[in-house]
Design a protein around this motif. Structure first.
Motif, mmCIF file in Angstrom:
data_model
loop_
_atom_site.group_PDB
_atom_site.id
_atom_site.type_symbol
_atom_site.label_atom_id
_atom_site.label_comp_id
_atom_site.label_asym_id
_atom_site.label_seq_id
_atom_site.Cartn_x
_atom_site.Cartn_y
_atom_site.Cartn_z
ATOM 1 N N GLU A 139 -0.877 -0.393 -1.034
ATOM 2 C CA GLU A 139 -0.553 -1.269 0.106
ATOM 3 C C GLU A 139 -1.527 -1.007 1.258
ATOM 4 O O GLU A 139 -2.040 -1.945 1.883
ATOM 5 C CB GLU A 139 0.891 -1.019 0.557
ATOM 6 N N HIS A 143 -3.498 -4.508 0.865
ATOM 7 C CA HIS A 143 -2.692 -5.567 1.482
ATOM 8 C C HIS A 143 -3.380 -6.051 2.765
ATOM 9 O O HIS A 143 -3.855 -5.237 3.558
ATOM 10 C CB HIS A 143 -1.275 -5.066 1.777
ATOM 11 N N THR A 147 2.106 -5.256 7.564
ATOM 12 C CA THR A 147 3.054 -4.203 7.184
ATOM 13 C C THR A 147 2.555 -2.907 7.820
ATOM 14 O O THR A 147 1.372 -2.811 8.195
ATOM 15 C CB THR A 147 3.135 -3.999 5.656
ATOM 16 N N SER A 150 -0.524 -1.423 5.900
ATOM 17 C CA SER A 150 -1.765 -2.210 5.951
ATOM 18 C C SER A 150 -2.269 -2.312 7.395
ATOM 19 O O SER A 150 -3.488 -2.306 7.635
ATOM 20 C CB SER A 150 -1.571 -3.591 5.328
ATOM 21 N N LEU A 201 2.900 -5.382 -6.835
ATOM 22 C CA LEU A 201 2.220 -5.628 -5.550
ATOM 23 C C LEU A 201 0.996 -6.505 -5.740
ATOM 24 O O LEU A 201 0.674 -7.317 -4.881
ATOM 25 C CB LEU A 201 1.773 -4.312 -4.916
ATOM 26 N N ASP A 202 0.284 -6.282 -6.829
ATOM 27 C CA ASP A 202 -0.983 -6.994 -7.035
ATOM 28 C C ASP A 202 -1.220 -7.188 -8.539
ATOM 29 O O ASP A 202 -1.677 -6.273 -9.231
ATOM 30 C CB ASP A 202 -2.112 -6.171 -6.403
#
Ligand code: AHR
Length: 501
Positions: A139, A143, A147, A150, A201-202
């Motif tokens: 993250e 990202h 957040t 990030s 997440l990815d």
């Protein structure tokens, strides 16, 4: 001795994946500190990256760089290495018994990689850590923002996501020396769970599960099978690691080291495909050969039995000075990786600077090319396009370690756009030349553009700070195209490259 080979543009094995020419930067010895990073060095930029090293990395043609370990990663807290320098903690690194200042971390590495023009390949700690820390790192790194983690990256001076695609799920988790060492069952579950979570997440990540630390591991084969029973659906690669060295004066076996690498690759592919068959899966898992090199490991291990050193920051560790003989072996390991380009689609020579390195530096002083730099740089530059299956008929060489092996190791690549055929050959015979005739079917005769050889009357010669050009490839003394065939006399213990059009 006489050998024959034939190449044909139709004998395509696979594209030359550029990721085959990767390397590795670990927080080990002086690879990072006084290697790639040395604030205050006369060539350093504002970030403290050594400019002389960056120039050599670009010349080398390295495409990906794996970071931050290696054994180091298995005790690493990535968040120690981000944020304001004065707030970064100093820690003990049990893997290499050193003091880690954390002056260099993820954000510096990504900036350095951009400057070097290489793709970063990141490893997560699955030794002392697990799924949550891997997610946090991902993250923070990838990202875009909005957040806490990030936005922290943004606040640390990297507004754009790092966009790291290639991730290793731990390092050498089969090895009892590894912090947090695990059984195949334990690691397979953890790797699968971490991969699944990271993909949530990815989904576009490319993930590497740990394979065996060498073909000699007692768990080799069973390890890969068990790990992939768990992780086959969620990883793209399984890793392989191999280091070779000269034992005593057995040059013939050492020159035939790539035979072991060859068998290693075949056996991993067989194991991986067996698991795929059992699971009824059509998914292809490739090999990331993400540590390979010559390493005088026995000498290193002998020193390590009684560690007498104090805990230090960036001490000299395994700064092997590579010989001509080592460079010939490195050339043949690259030939083997290329021959398997259909299933080995990523690889990292270990390591880039100072520790088992292609490049050496002195603190405050110069940087220079090791003997092994040359076959790597020339292969990375000229082996482009597709790999061709070079059909070779060569006499056998008897070796103590591997039995009878072909005296030559060879591969060809063909770049249609550049109209270039490259033939790479190693003569493994320690004392006899081999005459090689290569039929160039389908290449319309062929014109020799470049022919170089790496060998020496003194196979123990090395490059040093005082004599950095002692070992270099030179023009091939006996190579020509005659009646549509490439004819060359290959000196004993030599690596040769022929570029034709
Ligand atoms: O490259 C040196 C070390 O060799 C790495 O840290 C480890 O993964 C391997 O055993």
């Amino acid at each position: 001795q006489q050998a024959r080979a034939a190449v044909d543009p139709a004998f395509v094995v696979a594209p030359v994946g550029r990721r085959l020419f990767g390397s590795f930067v670990e927080h080990m010895g002086r690879c990072v500190y006084t290697g790639i990073y040395e604030p205050g060095h006369p060539s350093a930029d504002d970030d403290g990256f050594r400019g002389d090293v960056l120039d050599l990395v670009r010349e080398l043609g390295v495409t990906t760089v794996r970071y931050p370990g290696g054994n180091f990663v298995s005790g690493y807290r990535w968040e120690d290495g981000v944020g304001p320098a004065e707030r970064r903690p100093t820690r003990l690194d049990p893997a290499w018994r050193t003091v880690e200042t954390n002056a260099f971390g993820l954000d510096e590495f990504v900036r350095w990689a951009a400057r070097a023009g290489v793709e970063p390949m990141m490893a997560v700690n699955l030794g002392t850590r697990g799924v949550q820390e891997a997610l946090d790192l991902l993250e923070y790194a990838n990202h875009p923002g909005g957040t806490t983690l990030s936005d922290l990256r943004v606040a640390h001076g990297s507004p754009q996501p790092h966009g790291i695609r290639l991730w290793c799920l731990g390092n050498e988790m089969d090895g009892p020396w590894q912090l947090g060492h695990k059984t195949a069952q334990e690691y397979g579950r953890l790797a699968a769970e971490t991969a699944r979570a990271m993909r949530q997440l990815d989904p576009d990540l490319e993930l590497v599960a740990c394979g065996s630390s060498s073909r000699d591991m007692p768990t080799f084969g069973a390890w890969e099978a068990t790990v992939l029973e768990h992780a086959h659906d969620v990883v793209d690669y399984v890793s392989a690691h191999a280091y070779y060295q000269l034992h005593g004066d057995d040059r013939a076996s050492f020159l035939a080291s790539s035979v072991d690498m060859d068998r290693f690759i075949d056996q991993v592919v067989a194991t991986v495909d067996h698991v795929g068959a059992r699971l009824g899966s059509d998914r292809r898992i490739d090999i990331s050969f993400d540590e390979w090199n010559v390493w005088y490991l026995q000498e290193w291990q002998a020193q390590e039995v009684a560690p007498t050193s104090e805990w230090q920051v960036a001490p000299r560790r395994s700064e092997d000075a590579y010989t001509v003989l080592d460079a010939v072996v490195v050339g043949s390991l690259l030939i083997t990786l290329l021959r398997h380009a259909d299933r080995v689609t990523a690889a990292s020579q270990a390591q880039l600077v100072n520790t088992l390195s292609l490049i050496r530096t002195e603190p405050g002083g110069p940087a220079w090319r090791q003997a092994t730099f040359h076959p790597f740089a020339l292969t990375a530059r000229h082996a482009t396009g597709t790999v061709l299956d070079l059909r070779l008929t060569a006499p056998a060489l008897t070796t103590q370690r591997y039995g009878e092996v072909p005296v030559l190791d060879a591969v060809a690549t063909h770049d249609v756009d550049e109209r270039r055929l490259t033939v790479l050959v190693v003569n493994r015979h320690p004392s006899e030349p081999v005459a090689l005739t290569t039929g160039l079917r389908g290449f319309g005769g062929g014109t020799l553009l470049e022919a170089v050889v790496l060998t020496d009357d003194d196979l123990t010669a090395t490059n040093t700070q005082d004599d950095p050009h002692r070992v270099e490839p030179r023009e091939h003394p006996h190579a020509a195209v005659v009646d549509g065939e490439l004819v060359a006399q290959l000196p004993p213990a030599s690596w040769s490259m022929f570029v034709l059009q």
